[in-house]
Design a protein around this motif. Structure first.
Motif, PDB file in Angstrom:
ATOM      1  N   ILE A  39       0.850  -1.191   0.000  1.00  0.00           N
ATOM      2  CA  ILE A  39       0.000   0.000   0.000  1.00  0.00           C
ATOM      3  C   ILE A  39       0.893   1.251   0.000  1.00  0.00           C
ATOM      4  N   PRO A  40       0.386   2.358  -0.564  1.00  0.00           N
ATOM      5  CA  PRO A  40       1.188   3.577  -0.649  1.00  0.00           C
ATOM      6  C   PRO A  40       1.586   4.075   0.741  1.00  0.00           C
ATOM      7  N   GLU A  41       2.807   4.619   0.841  1.00  0.00           N
ATOM      8  CA  GLU A  41       3.341   5.026   2.131  1.00  0.00           C
ATOM      9  C   GLU A  41       2.495   6.106   2.810  1.00  0.00           C
ATOM     10  N   GLU A  42       1.968   7.058   2.005  1.00  0.00           N
ATOM     11  CA  GLU A  42       1.168   8.135   2.618  1.00  0.00           C
ATOM     12  C   GLU A  42      -0.076   7.555   3.303  1.00  0.00           C
ATOM     13  N   VAL A  43      -0.655   6.516   2.725  1.00  0.00           N
ATOM     14  CA  VAL A  43      -1.825   5.903   3.355  1.00  0.00           C
ATOM     15  C   VAL A  43      -1.391   5.107   4.590  1.00  0.00           C
ATOM     16  N   ALA A  44      -0.261   4.431   4.479  1.00  0.00           N
ATOM     17  CA  ALA A  44       0.261   3.680   5.628  1.00  0.00           C
ATOM     18  C   ALA A  44       0.447   4.607   6.824  1.00  0.00           C
ATOM     19  N   VAL A  45       0.978   5.791   6.563  1.00  0.00           N
ATOM     20  CA  VAL A  45       1.211   6.757   7.639  1.00  0.00           C
ATOM     21  C   VAL A  45      -0.118   7.167   8.283  1.00  0.00           C
ATOM     22  N   GLU A  46      -1.115   7.424   7.443  1.00  0.00           N
ATOM     23  CA  GLU A  46      -2.399   7.835   8.021  1.00  0.00           C
ATOM     24  C   GLU A  46      -3.059   6.689   8.807  1.00  0.00           C
ATOM     25  N   ILE A  47      -2.911   5.471   8.317  1.00  0.00           N
ATOM     26  CA  ILE A  47      -3.451   4.323   9.052  1.00  0.00           C
ATOM     27  C   ILE A  47      -2.819   4.244  10.439  1.00  0.00           C
ATOM     28  N   ILE A  48      -1.507   4.400  10.478  1.00  0.00           N
ATOM     29  CA  ILE A  48      -0.805   4.320  11.764  1.00  0.00           C
ATOM     30  C   ILE A  48      -1.278   5.427  12.705  1.00  0.00           C
ATOM     31  N   GLU A  49      -1.471   6.623  12.162  1.00  0.00           N
ATOM     32  CA  GLU A  49      -1.961   7.731  12.997  1.00  0.00           C
ATOM     33  C   GLU A  49      -3.325   7.397  13.598  1.00  0.00           C
ATOM     34  N   ARG A  50      -4.194   6.839  12.747  1.00  0.00           N
ATOM     35  CA  ARG A  50      -5.549   6.529  13.253  1.00  0.00           C
ATOM     36  C   ARG A  50      -5.512   5.362  14.246  1.00  0.00           C
ATOM     37  N   LEU A  51      -4.628   4.400  14.002  1.00  0.00           N
ATOM     38  CA  LEU A  51      -4.488   3.286  14.957  1.00  0.00           C
ATOM     39  C   LEU A  51      -3.991   3.810  16.296  1.00  0.00           C
ATOM     40  N   ALA A 266      -9.575   0.538   8.020  1.00  0.00           N
ATOM     41  CA  ALA A 266     -10.373   0.510   6.784  1.00  0.00           C
ATOM     42  C   ALA A 266     -10.865   1.909   6.429  1.00  0.00           C
ATOM     43  N   GLU A 267     -11.257   2.679   7.448  1.00  0.00           N
ATOM     44  CA  GLU A 267     -11.710   4.054   7.178  1.00  0.00           C
ATOM     45  C   GLU A 267     -10.587   4.885   6.560  1.00  0.00           C
ATOM     46  N   ALA A 268      -9.373   4.732   7.086  1.00  0.00           N
ATOM     47  CA  ALA A 268      -8.238   5.481   6.533  1.00  0.00           C
ATOM     48  C   ALA A 268      -7.982   5.074   5.084  1.00  0.00           C
ATOM     49  N   ALA A 269      -8.037   3.775   4.820  1.00  0.00           N
ATOM     50  CA  ALA A 269      -7.800   3.296   3.450  1.00  0.00           C
ATOM     51  C   ALA A 269      -8.872   3.833   2.499  1.00  0.00           C
TER      52      ALA A 269
END
Ligand SMILES: *Cc1c(COP(=O)(O)O)cnc(C)c1O
Length: 363
Positions: A39-51, A266-269
């Motif tokens: 998955i793209p890094e920018e999305v990975a970063v946002e997923i981690i923030e939301r987690l 899933a919401e972040a993705a």
């Protein structure tokens, strides 16, 4: 240590084997139709923030009705769907299990058109639902008349239609789905499930069964984030249907079945769906390339609207499977004699598969 036979197992589970595609660590794994791109890094970063945000509240149960996620899924699907028409679970396999728990069960029957997704029979088995595997027509295609007569003959409570079909790749016309719905309405008043796990790979001409949902309260369309969204490890599958169907599924789900982590990931993705789906065009390009190059090798690929290709013209599937594995390339022998199935990977993985196959066939 006891053996399985020593246990008081349900009699209908005796002698059964669990779902089990091999999970081997090889350089080129093209066996379970994952999106092999990260998955793209920018999305990975946002997923981690939301987690990170979610973990602070992890002492509490998550939103049992996961309304934010259902809203995000409704927006992603479009067609004017509302969150009340959306359901989700830990992979679409769990969505399918909810469907069988609610609409199947002992004394009820289901029908699929094989070869098709092997989990239909297993979920039917697990829920005590009878399952009939009705053979597809030539080259694994289906026509409305054929679907209709199979349903009128078998009178199932649940019809499973997989489009595009796994493991053959075959897309299904909306006319077949309409025919199935009309036939089951006549036969039993049962439900039609369209499994669109690979819908995003169909290109702009592929029309989702969601487009004919309105006015069909027993039509269920299941989707997943495991394939096009490159989210297989997160386990998120979902469904669009009449809100009454969703109410039925709520009767059988375990409370809080979607963890807080799953929901926010899933919401972040979904908030970045265009970025998440950016690899789909390239995967389709590699799929079409596989079809062309397999033909040049004298093999017989079947038409596919998915991210994989089933091909015939193989004399000994298992031996070719093993020789590819020796070369670090894992594909799938789905048990249809004379065929093998391969997922379209990155350009490099696809090249590795095609070169290894060329070498194996030349020897
Ligand atoms: C991969 C696949 C699924 C989905 O699996 P989940 O990871 O459980 O969402 C569902 N149906 C078909 C036909 C598939 O190939």
């Amino acid at each position: 240590m006891a053996r399985l036979e020593d246990l008081p197992l349900r009699s209908d589970l005796r002698g059964r084997t669990p779902y089990g595609a091999p999970q081997l660590h090889v350089p080129v794994a093209l066996n379970v139709n994952e999106n092999t791109h990260r998955i793209p890094e920018e999305v990975a970063v946002e997923i981690i923030e939301r987690l990170a945000g979610a973990v602070l509240d992890i002492n509490r149960y998550p939103d049992r009705e996961f309304m934010e996620l259902r809203q995000a899924l409704a927006s992603y699907l479009g067609f004017g769907l509302t969150p009340e028409q959306i359901w989700a679970a830990n992979g679409s396999n769990e969505v399918l299990q909810h469907i069988f728990q609610a609409f199947g069960g002992p004394g009820r029957s289901s029908l699929g058109f094989g070869p098709t997704y092997s989990m239909y029979a297993l979920i039917a088995q697990g829920t005590g639902t009878e399952y009939t595997d009705f053979p597809r027509e030539a080259r694994y295609e289906l026509t409305p008349e054929y679907v209709r007569s199979a349903i009128l003959e078998n009178k199932p409570n649940i019809v499973m239609l997989c489009s595009p079909n796994n493991p053959t790749g075959t897309p299904l016309d909306l006319a077949c789905i309409e025919a199935a719905y009309d036939a089951i309405t006549e036969a039993t008043g049962g439900i039609v499930v369209v499994d669109e796990a690979y819908a995003e790979f169909g290109g702009s001409t592929a029309i989702s069964a969601i487009s004919i949902l309105e006015g069909r309260e027993r039509l269920l369309i299941s989707r997943t984030m495991s394939k096009a969204f490159a989210f297989a490890g997160a386990r998120v599958g979902y469904l669009a249907a009449d809100s009454a169907v969703v109410d039925a599924l709520r009767l059988v789900r375990l409370p809080y079945h979607l963890s807080a982590f799953t929901q926010v990931a899933a919401e972040a993705a979904l908030a970045h769906s265009a970025t998440m789906l950016a690899t789909v065009d390239d995967i389709c390009y590699q799929r079409d390339r596989i079809v062309v190059e397999l033909k040049e090798l004298g093999l017989d690929p079947f038409r596919s609207d998915a991210n994989f290709v089933l091909f015939g013209g193989v004399s000994d599937s298992q031996s070719i499977f093993e020789k590819l594995l020796e070369r670090g390339v894992l594909i799938r022998n789905v048990g249809i004699p004379g065929t093998l199935r391969v997922s379209a990977g990155t350009e490099a993985e696809t090249t590795a598969f095609l070169s290894a196959l060329r070498e194996v066939l030349a020897n």
